[in-house]
Scaffold this active site. Structure first.
Site, PDB file in Angstrom:
ATOM      1  N   THR A  17     -50.614 -84.729  -3.614  1.00  0.00           N
ATOM      2  CA  THR A  17     -49.354 -85.259  -4.145  1.00  0.00           C
ATOM      3  C   THR A  17     -48.921 -84.602  -5.453  1.00  0.00           C
ATOM      4  O   THR A  17     -47.849 -84.903  -5.966  1.00  0.00           O
ATOM      5  CB  THR A  17     -49.474 -86.780  -4.353  1.00  0.00           C
ATOM      6  N   ALA A  19     -47.818 -81.127  -7.739  1.00  0.00           N
ATOM      7  CA  ALA A  19     -46.847 -80.070  -7.449  1.00  0.00           C
ATOM      8  C   ALA A  19     -47.457 -78.934  -6.630  1.00  0.00           C
ATOM      9  O   ALA A  19     -46.892 -78.495  -5.619  1.00  0.00           O
ATOM     10  CB  ALA A  19     -46.268 -79.531  -8.760  1.00  0.00           C
ATOM     11  N   GLU A  20     -48.621 -78.422  -7.053  1.00  0.00           N
ATOM     12  CA  GLU A  20     -49.251 -77.322  -6.324  1.00  0.00           C
ATOM     13  C   GLU A  20     -49.744 -77.787  -4.966  1.00  0.00           C
ATOM     14  O   GLU A  20     -49.618 -77.081  -3.956  1.00  0.00           O
ATOM     15  CB  GLU A  20     -50.402 -76.729  -7.144  1.00  0.00           C
ATOM     16  N   LYS A  43     -52.284 -93.568  -4.826  1.00  0.00           N
ATOM     17  CA  LYS A  43     -51.214 -93.626  -3.825  1.00  0.00           C
ATOM     18  C   LYS A  43     -51.746 -93.933  -2.435  1.00  0.00           C
ATOM     19  O   LYS A  43     -51.071 -93.684  -1.428  1.00  0.00           O
ATOM     20  CB  LYS A  43     -50.448 -92.301  -3.826  1.00  0.00           C
ATOM     21  N   ILE A 100     -59.709 -74.368  -4.703  1.00  0.00           N
ATOM     22  CA  ILE A 100     -58.733 -73.389  -5.144  1.00  0.00           C
ATOM     23  C   ILE A 100     -58.698 -73.284  -6.674  1.00  0.00           C
ATOM     24  O   ILE A 100     -58.421 -72.217  -7.231  1.00  0.00           O
ATOM     25  CB  ILE A 100     -57.327 -73.766  -4.626  1.00  0.00           C
ATOM     26  N   THR A 101     -58.997 -74.354  -7.363  1.00  0.00           N
ATOM     27  CA  THR A 101     -58.837 -74.469  -8.812  1.00  0.00           C
ATOM     28  C   THR A 101     -59.494 -73.331  -9.579  1.00  0.00           C
ATOM     29  O   THR A 101     -60.646 -72.975  -9.332  1.00  0.00           O
ATOM     30  CB  THR A 101     -59.441 -75.794  -9.295  1.00  0.00           C
ATOM     31  N   GLU A 102     -58.757 -72.766 -10.544  1.00  0.00           N
ATOM     32  CA  GLU A 102     -59.341 -71.796 -11.466  1.00  0.00           C
ATOM     33  C   GLU A 102     -59.533 -72.453 -12.826  1.00  0.00           C
ATOM     34  O   GLU A 102     -58.970 -73.504 -13.116  1.00  0.00           O
ATOM     35  CB  GLU A 102     -58.453 -70.557 -11.594  1.00  0.00           C
ATOM     36  N   TYR A 163     -54.755 -60.100   0.251  1.00  0.00           N
ATOM     37  CA  TYR A 163     -53.405 -60.027   0.789  1.00  0.00           C
ATOM     38  C   TYR A 163     -53.024 -58.578   1.114  1.00  0.00           C
ATOM     39  O   TYR A 163     -52.387 -58.307   2.147  1.00  0.00           O
ATOM     40  CB  TYR A 163     -52.378 -60.588  -0.205  1.00  0.00           C
ATOM     41  N   GLU A 211     -65.854 -56.203  -6.529  1.00  0.00           N
ATOM     42  CA  GLU A 211     -65.298 -55.771  -7.808  1.00  0.00           C
ATOM     43  C   GLU A 211     -66.420 -55.617  -8.814  1.00  0.00           C
ATOM     44  O   GLU A 211     -67.562 -56.029  -8.563  1.00  0.00           O
ATOM     45  CB  GLU A 211     -64.256 -56.774  -8.316  1.00  0.00           C
ATOM     46  N   HIS A 249     -61.137 -61.560 -13.287  1.00  0.00           N
ATOM     47  CA  HIS A 249     -62.046 -62.634 -12.922  1.00  0.00           C
ATOM     48  C   HIS A 249     -63.139 -62.820 -13.970  1.00  0.00           C
ATOM     49  O   HIS A 249     -63.598 -61.872 -14.592  1.00  0.00           O
ATOM     50  CB  HIS A 249     -62.699 -62.339 -11.569  1.00  0.00           C
TER      51      HIS A 249
END
Length: 298
Positions: A17, A19-20, A43, A100-102, A163, A211, A249
């Protein structure tokens, strides 16, 4: 077939819920992902309309799993709350958690990785783009429209290079693309993905992107030499990085000769991996190998 994520995966989103979370849940749904719910205790019991799909919100991961049969959680949770969110997912024994969080503190990552491992929850990430099995499911932030289903497996530390290789090889396609993240402490490693791709009958060739920094690629090279029979093409980012400086990174730092791109390239080539000098050259190596007979390519 695919690894870790298939058309049958049922996905929940912790932090849906926000924004991201909302933005990427919309993109996952558009890609055909079976998103069966979100998690937000404040919620719980509501539904969120996302492009016509009424997605239920649950009070906990366990509640969501019991109600939907979810087996994957994607986490869009701010860094201060990430440890608690991963711990909750592991307590519920969800098989796969995609973080996903950095910007998660290293000591938090160390703690929740060990906690999840003890409860048989596979972690992908943190600080990663997630994973996609094109045409089947997408868990994370990887664009779904830049490639198609195929028989290449991709494992990468870098989201951007994930990507790029997906796009460069879009006419051939992928079984699964896994972005494992570039932090110093991650869950699923190159070796874990290599083992899964080796066992996947629908993956014919593996692309491995590494890398500078650490020794993950050197360890993967040793594993490849002993356990992987499929052709592997590699790329190492960071040949022009200055010594001793963190580049992008948090795990990408070079000290002396340890962790350099040249050392990693040499280790992979010694294990029989073709290593490209650029992403485009790497894609060209893949095309050339796939054009050969299976016996020649191996």
């Amino acid at each position: 077939m695919a690894i870790f994520l298939t058309k049958d995966s049922k996905v929940i989103v912790q932090g849906m819920t926000g924004a991201e979370g909302m933005k990427h849940t919309r993109r996952m749904l558009a890609a055909g992902t079976d998103v069966v719910g979100g998690v937000n205790p404040r919620k719980a019991g509501t539904r969120v309309d996302i492009d016509g799909a009424a997605v239920p919100v649950f009070g906990s991961v366990r509640e969501a799993m019991d109600a939907t049969g979810a087996d994957v959680s994607v986490l869009f949770v701010p860094p201060p709350h990430a440890k608690a969110a991963v711990t909750e997912a592991a307590d519920a024994r969800i098989p796969l958690a995609v973080v996903i969080t950095e910007g998660i503190p290293v000591h938090d990552a160390v703690a929740f990785q060990a906690y999840a491992r003890a409860r048989a929850t596979r972690i992908i990430g943190p600080n990663c783009p997630g994973l996609i099995s094109p045409g089947q499911s997408n868990a994370g932030i990887i664009p779904a429209d830049i490639t198609k289903p195929g028989r290449i497996g991709l494992v990468s530390k870098s989201g951007t290079l994930t990507y790029q290789l997906m796009y460069e090889l879009r006419d051939i396609g992928f079984s699964t693309c896994v972005g494992i993240g570039g932090d110093p402490v991650i869950g699923t490693t190159h070796i874990d993905a290599l083992a899964a791709f080796e066992a996947d009958p629908d993956t014919d060739l593996i692309v491995m992107i590494g890398e500078i920094g650490g020794d993950a690629e050197e360890r993967a090279a040793r594993y490849l030499a002993d356990h992987v029979t499929k052709p592997v093409v590699g790329y190492i980012a960071g040949f022009t990085a200055p010594e001793g400086r963190t580049m992008g990174h948090a795990g990408a730092i070079v000290s002396g000769s340890s962790g350099t791109a040249a050392a990693k390239k040499a280790a992979l080539e010694a294990a029989g991996v073709r290593v490209g000098a650029t992403p485009t050259e790497t894609a060209g190596l893949v095309v050339a190998l796939l054009a050969q007979t299976p016996g020649d390519a191996a």
